[in-house]
Design an enzyme around this catalytic site. Structure first.
Site, short mmCIF file in Angstrom:
data_model
loop_
_atom_site.label_atom_id
_atom_site.label_comp_id
_atom_site.label_asym_id
_atom_site.label_seq_id
_atom_site.Cartn_x
_atom_site.Cartn_y
_atom_site.Cartn_z
N ASP A 118 7.24 46.06 57.85
CA ASP A 118 6.56 46.46 56.61
C ASP A 118 5.97 45.21 55.98
O ASP A 118 6.39 44.10 56.28
CB ASP A 118 7.53 47.14 55.65
CG ASP A 118 6.80 47.93 54.57
OD1 ASP A 118 5.54 47.97 54.60
OD2 ASP A 118 7.45 48.52 53.70
N GLU B 97 -3.84 35.82 60.72
CA GLU B 97 -3.56 37.21 61.02
C GLU B 97 -2.06 37.41 61.07
O GLU B 97 -1.34 36.63 61.68
CB GLU B 97 -4.19 37.61 62.36
CG GLU B 97 -5.69 37.80 62.30
CD GLU B 97 -6.09 39.00 61.43
OE1 GLU B 97 -5.24 39.90 61.24
OE2 GLU B 97 -7.23 39.02 60.97
N ASP C 178 5.17 50.15 59.33
CA ASP C 178 4.84 50.63 57.98
C ASP C 178 3.86 49.64 57.37
O ASP C 178 3.58 48.59 57.94
CB ASP C 178 6.14 50.71 57.16
CG ASP C 178 6.02 51.64 55.98
OD1 ASP C 178 4.87 52.00 55.61
OD2 ASP C 178 7.05 52.02 55.41
N HIS D 215 11.00 46.27 54.52
CA HIS D 215 10.39 46.31 53.20
C HIS D 215 11.20 45.44 52.22
O HIS D 215 10.66 44.64 51.48
CB HIS D 215 10.33 47.75 52.70
CG HIS D 215 10.08 47.87 51.23
ND1 HIS D 215 8.83 47.71 50.69
CD2 HIS D 215 10.92 48.09 50.20
CE1 HIS D 215 8.91 47.83 49.38
NE2 HIS D 215 10.16 48.06 49.05
#
Lengths: 378, 865
Positions: free
Chosen positions: B636, B674, B706, B840
């Site tokens: 994430d 990147e 995600d 996350h």
């Protein structure tokens, strides 16, 4: 219409800055700024660019557009709709914008009672028969205080390379200054208007004798309108079709005024409450910052806000206070804030507007807040 | 773009594919003034194994038209009257990324089969068209050449009896709902000054309802309808300003509105519409700055201002545009000048007065800078300067989000229970049905919408059993929560608290002591061995905390617990930063306030004990996972809105078979870097660590990705997936694991309602949808895994973009659902697979507090929980 486009593209000799069409619109805007008309109609409004510019003029309360071609109007008419900002902070002025589909050769009562009617580059598009009826419709029937008519000055055409007959393929005629002026003077005389001539698009140096590229006649009605009712007795039924109507939110509308007042009252009361509670809070809750930090953190707010507050409190005895879990903020205190004051005007009005929308103390003199659930979560 | 390319973009007649397009057509395009000079080439997604057009569905389309045609036409439509403001800027729906065709085992079917059937309705309406419906695309050219679009229109529509009243024309391309008699029709029109013009109308395309161009066209028409309904466009959605909800305490206005998109779904073209709320604020940025000024001291004002404002979206007073605030220029003010397009210099004050009659009253205010990445009208991309006084704030600031009461107020208005939500959604269709003009427009095009929400059958897959140290727990699947059931049960792996620190301020001594006592009460049943903590009183200053930590931590310290007296972020940040980077040991911060309530003391101590155990590498529970030798990866991203420069990707992968231990790393991505380069490195270390733990490499790798924005799918497919494959190749010549990459999306507009009796309810956890509302070109499905108490549950969308696992859809769906049970900070099922939520959490901690990569010593523990 866009003949200036051709001028720019084809000549290379004559280039107007700003472009001629903008100069024409600016001419109208200046006129509006000077005379402050409330009701303005644009005949031959096309893609509504002029109307769009005029909607920002704060003196105008009614804007109307008329065009023979509905699809051109519809193309960009949505830019005449109120913007989100107009809803977020409704202004004092009211504004209604309406677009009608119809011909300037027909009378419709919706065009009555205007202060200013503009006909920008319109008449040269009219067929002979339409042109004939035009003065009667605009001057005789609508009879606004002021009419502005602009049209190409054909004497200028030789300076516009590429223009053979007319500047635009849809033009039915283009007049010299003499032709336009004689038509205008005759019309003015017939309908009791005075007319002055001017224009935009100066000729190049040495060619001044050809006059402005666009000639403009500004007509002013000589006598004030007979009573309003007289107009409406004119026997006409609707000839235009309404294609668009937008009513802007305004504080003149009770609904918006109430919303604005209620929200300002609650917001103000919240601030006062916060100021009142902050010192209390910092006592029983540990604000562990170093003392210097805290001092500077709270001081500016206290000084800027509570000083005024302190003054008011002393003067009129309207101190907000805490009683258990309830904070009372007297309406008088809230009313003394400039924004609230300006919105309501009178204290009675304030009372009336917030009735039922804001929780008040039993005698109705103060806004009430419970502090309970805040403490729970902090 | 050359005239020729432009002509191509506008669709050229068939039979001229290779030749130069007709001279007339090309030069006609050239002179059209409205074409933006450098409009971006449509980004055509390049799917690796792409074959041109899958047979069957696009059979009727002619010529070289496939996906790009649709996009290019929309570019042409940008100048069309019917195109909405600004036209289409990005493909938010990832149309044209056809990933399913490369996944062999789901060619036939991508649906699962296990579970109990359940009747669902969804917020979708079928778009109906007449039988044999087609959209006819014509190319129109003029001889002699006519330039003005208005004139071209006028001349063409002199032949209304031929063309009909319903049409969409951009000056060159004409769309009609009917077919003209001939393929090439020539008509003559006369201009008002007597010039005769030959108009050639050539049929270039007969578009079936499912063609991408048609989809584009439907969306344009639909937006036109929304405008006719007097809805205001803000950003991507449409809102009704007539009936706002106002929350005066915070000067908030909430406008109800709709999201809408028309797309090709599994079986049919449908309108997906959901209720949307736009939070607007009836104060300008300047008002906001003023009130902030009085709240913070002078020297912190600018920083605080930047912190609160940067990243927010503002709405300008004078037009209907939104901008993102990227910077505040304190050196500039409204009297500064800028150069207009015509080259003249003008000050902002004069410009706004002249252009919009907007008086700027405060001449000392700074200006806001918005970095516009795209062209806006005639403006070139580049910084846009905005005046705070003329900008309204939209959305919520960080401060508001943290204001519990306000969020409660707000959610009271915006969180609709299923029944009510369905009613609100139905209102859009009602509006459409009741408005005569809208109906007429639709009828003329031969289109209509189904009046009922889409209904279909889905499945509820079996609930999982929670395994904890030999115990098996069932829980009520309705609530998706087992905190009660497992309370006090021994953990799978309990880490001892032999040597640990407890820091507190003098004022919180009692609280710290109570915490200690409570921990002594709750830990034995969990199996946690606990000694008394080293209690240290600290002064309540950041430096004091850091000094004590520095002095007291030894190599044997298990964990440091800090009782904080306020939620001041800087202190928390400093502690976390120190303990995650310089001195890597697990840490637990807890607010004194949280501990202060005697009634909840034990419950809180239980939660803290569990959390501390995870941070030290302990394990709580597991579910049965039949798949062996599989590595699950969760990724994430966190985007730093403040500086706007850093993005952080969290990367989490399991280390053991039971998925109870995880390897965690993150990538702090610098400017112009990147994120995927860092992810490669993460994957490599994860595999190395896996090997250390298991003595073999995983035979399958399943990546749950995600943090993918709308419209970024093709980047993932074309760039990230190949990089993963590359990385695996680099591990060893013979190493060839099966790879599955699944894009996880939480923010979707799809909502499901379960019909239960007469009423609508949220679908139960475990509901899987892989029919009707999925996309035919994808291997995708929805799972409702969590349970919500208020409002409507949001399903999570899973899109399998790469898969060589040959796992049956059923198995992948069930595995995904199982993984949603494995997040140790919540004894219940969550919205996404646990590794995504861990990723996350990690990315958030690093992005918010640490700002650099944490020490790798911690990487085998969930230290960031």
């Amino acid at each position: 219409m866009d003949e200036n486009f051709e001028e720019e593209q084809f000549t290379g000799i004559i280039k107007f800055t700003p472009p001629l069409y903008k100069q024409r619109y600016q001419f109208i805007k200046d006129l509006v700024a000077k005379y402050k008309p409330k009701k303005v109609a644009d005949l031959g409004c096309a893609d509504c660019t002029l109307l769009w510019m005029l909607k920002f003029c704060s003196c105008i309360e009614v804007l109307a557009g008329l065009d023979i071609c509905a699809s051109i109007m519809k193309e960009k008419m949505h830019r005449l709709s109120p913007l989100p900002g107009d809803y977020l902070q409704p202004t004092e002025r009211s504004l209604t914008v309406t677009l009608h589909h119809g011909s300037v050769a027909h009378k419709d009562p919706c065009m009555l009672g205007f202060d200013l009617v503009t006909c920008i580059e319109l008449i040269e598009h009219l067929e002979q028969s339409e042109l004939k009826k035009f003065p009667e419709v605009v001057f005789g029937f609508m009879s606004p205080s002021m009419v502005v008519i602009s049209t190409p000055n054909s004497e200028f055409n030789p300076l516009l390379p590429g223009v053979t007959l007319f500047r635009h393929s849809d033009h039915k005629f283009e007049w010299t200054r003499a032709q336009f002026q004689s038509w205008a003077l005759e019309t003015a005389r017939h309908y009791d208007y005075s007319v002055e001539f001017t224009g935009v698009g100066h000729p190049p140096k040495g060619m001044e004798n050809v006059g402005f590229c666009t000639q403009i006649g500004v007509f002013v009605r000589k006598y004030p309108q007979a009573s309003e009712s007289a107009q409406f007795e004119k026997p006409t039924k609707a000839a235009y079709k309404t294609v668009f109507k937008a009513v802007y939110p305004s504080l003149k509308d009770e609904k918006y005024l109430q919303k604005a007042v209620v929200s300002e009252v609650i917001f103000t009361a919240q601030i006062i409450k916060q100021r009142l509670l902050d010192p209390l809070m910092s006592e029983h809750e540990e604000y562990n910052d170093d003392p210097t930090e805290r001092k500077s953190k709270f001081q500016p707010s206290v000084s800027c806000f509570s000083q005024d507050l302190g003054k008011l409190v002393v003067e009129k005895g309207m101190e907000p206070f805490v009683d258990g879990n309830v904070v009372y903020i007297p309406l008088r205190t809230i009313f003394s804030f400039p924004k609230v004051n300006k919105l309501c005007g009178t204290f009675e009005k304030l009372h009336k507007l917030i009735a039922g929308k804001v929780t008040l103390s039993s005698d109705g003199s103060a806004v009430m807040f419970t502090t309970e659930h805040e403490n729970e979560e902090n | 773009m050359t005239g020729r390319a432009r002509a191509r973009a506008r669709g050229r007649p068939p039979g001229q594919e290779s030749a130069v397009p007709s001279v007339g057509a090309a030069s006609a395009q050239q002179t059209l003034p409205s074409q933006p000079p450098g409009f971006r080439q449509p980004q055509q997604p390049r799917v690796p194994p792409s074959v041109s057009g899958d047979p069957g569905s696009r059979g009727r389309q002619r010529g070289p038209q496939s996906v790009p045609q649709g996009l290019q036409i929309s570019a042409g439509f940008q100048e069309l009257s019917l195109a909405d403001r600004g036209g289409r800027r990005r493909d938010f729906h990832d149309i044209g990324v056809n990933t399913r065709q490369a996944i062999e085992h789901v060619q036939e079917s991508k649906t699962g089969s296990s579970g109990i059937m359940i009747k669902l309705t969804a917020n979708y309406f079928r778009l109906m068209s007449r039988p044999q419906w087609a959209l006819y695309q014509y190319h129109v050219c003029y001889n002699p050449e006519m330039e003005a679009r208005r004139l071209r229109s006028a001349l063409l529509f002199q032949h209304e009896e031929l063309i009909g009243k319903t049409h969409a024309f951009d000056g060159s391309i004409l769309f009609l709902p009917k077919k003209l008699g001939n393929k090439v029709t020539e008509v003559f029109s006369r201009t008002r000054n007597g010039e005769d013009v030959k108009i050639t109308i050539t049929l270039t395309n007969e578009l079936p309802p499912t063609s991408p161009t048609c989809l584009q066209f439907y969306n344009i028409i639909f937006r036109r309808l929304l405008k006719m309904l007097n809805l205001q466009q803000i950003g991507r959605n449409y809102y009704n300003p007539g009936d706002p909800i106002s929350i005066p305490d915070h000067r908030l206005m909430v406008w109800p509105g709709f999201t809408s998109s028309i797309l090709q779904y599994e079986e049919s073209i449908m309108l997906c519409t959901d209720v949307s709320y736009k939070v607007l604020r009836s104060e300008t940025v300047l008002d906001f700055m003023y009130s902030l000024y009085y709240e913070v001291e002078e020297q912190r004002f600018r920083d605080t201002c930047a912190k609160e404002l940067i990243g927010l979206i503002v709405l300008t007073k004078y037009n209907n545009r939104t901008y993102r605030v990227d910077d505040i220029d304190w050196e500039a003010n409204p009297r500064c000048t800028f150069r207009k397009a015509d080259g003249s210099e003008i000050s902002y004050v004069d410009y706004y007065r002249r252009q919009y009659n907007q008086e700027i009253t405060d001449l000392n205010q700074p200006v806001l800078i918005s970095q516009s990445k795209r062209k806006r009208g005639t403006l070139m991309p580049g910084p846009v300067v905005l005046i705070p006084e003329l900008c309204f704030l939209t959305g919520l600031t960080e401060k508001m989000r943290n204001d519990f009461n306000m969020m409660k107020d707000l959610s009271n208005h915006t969180r609709l229970p299923p029944e009510q939500r369905k009613r609100e959604i139905g209102r859009l269709i009602d509006y459409i049905r009741k408005d005569d003009n809208v109906q007429k427009e639709l009828r003329n095009w031969g289109l209509s919408f189904d009046s009922n929400l889409l209904s279909f059958s889905a499945r509820v897959i079996q609930a999982e059993k929670i395994l904890q140290s030999g115990n098996v727990f069932d829980y009520n699947p309705q609530f998706a929560d087992w905190s009660k059931e497992t309370r006090g049960a021994p953990l799978i792996c309990a880490k001892p608290l032999d040597n640990w620190l407890l820091l507190y301020t003098r004022r919180n001594y009692e609280i710290a002591n109570t915490l200690l006592q409570n921990l002594f009460k709750v830990t034995p049943s969990m199996g946690i061995r606990m000694s008394k903590a080293t209690m240290i009183e600290v002064e309540d200053r950041t430096e004091a905390y850091l000094r004590v930590l520095q002095q007291s931590i030894t190599p044997d310290t298990n964990i440091a617990v800090c009782v904080l007296s306020s939620s001041r972020k800087d202190k928390y940040d400093a502690i976390k930063k120190y303990l995650c980077t310089d001195c890597p040991i697990p840490s637990q911060c807890v607010l004194a306030r949280t501990l202060s309530k005697p009634q909840t003391g034990l419950a809180i101590a239980t939660k803290i004990a569990l959390q501390m155990n995870c941070k030290m590498g302990g394990e709580l529970w597991s579910v049965e996972i039949p798949l062996k030798q599989v590595m699950i990866v969760g990724i994430d991203c966190y985007h730093d809105t403040l500086s706007g420069k850093h993005s952080i990707a969290g990367f989490v992968a399991n280390l053991n078979q039971t998925m109870t231990r995880w390897f965690s790393r993150c990538v702090v991505q610098g400017q112009g870097q990147e994120i995927v380069d860092g992810l490669k490195a993460c994957l490599q270390t994860a595999l190395r660590d896996w090997f250390k733990w298991n003595k073999y490499l995983p035979s399958r790798i399943i990546v749950y990705r995600d943090g993918v924005g709308d419209g970024q799918l093709h980047t993932l497919v074309n760039y990230e997936v190949p990089q993963f494959l590359d990385c695996l190749k680099s591990i060893g010549k013979d190493y060839n694991p099966r790879l599955t990459v699944i894009v996880v999306k939480k923010r979707v507009n799809t909502r499901f309602f379960a019909q239960s009796g007469g009423a609508l309810k949220n679908p139960p956890p475990g509901t899987v949808v892989d029919v009707e509302v999925t996309r035919p070109e994808w291997y995708d499905f929805f799972i409702v895994s969590q349970a919500v108490r208020n409002g409507c549950v949001a399903p999570t969308h899973y899109n399998v973009i790469y898969d060589t696992s040959s796992l049956k859809p059923d198995h992948l769906q069930r595995l995904t659902y199982k993984l949603c049970h494995m997040y140790y900070n919540w004894a219940g099922v969550i919205r996404v697979p646990a590794p995504c939520q861990y990723a996350h959490k990690l990315a958030f901690l690093v992005g918010q507090s640490i700002h650099r990569e944490p020490n790798l010593m911690l990487s085998d523990r969930l230290y960031y929980l």
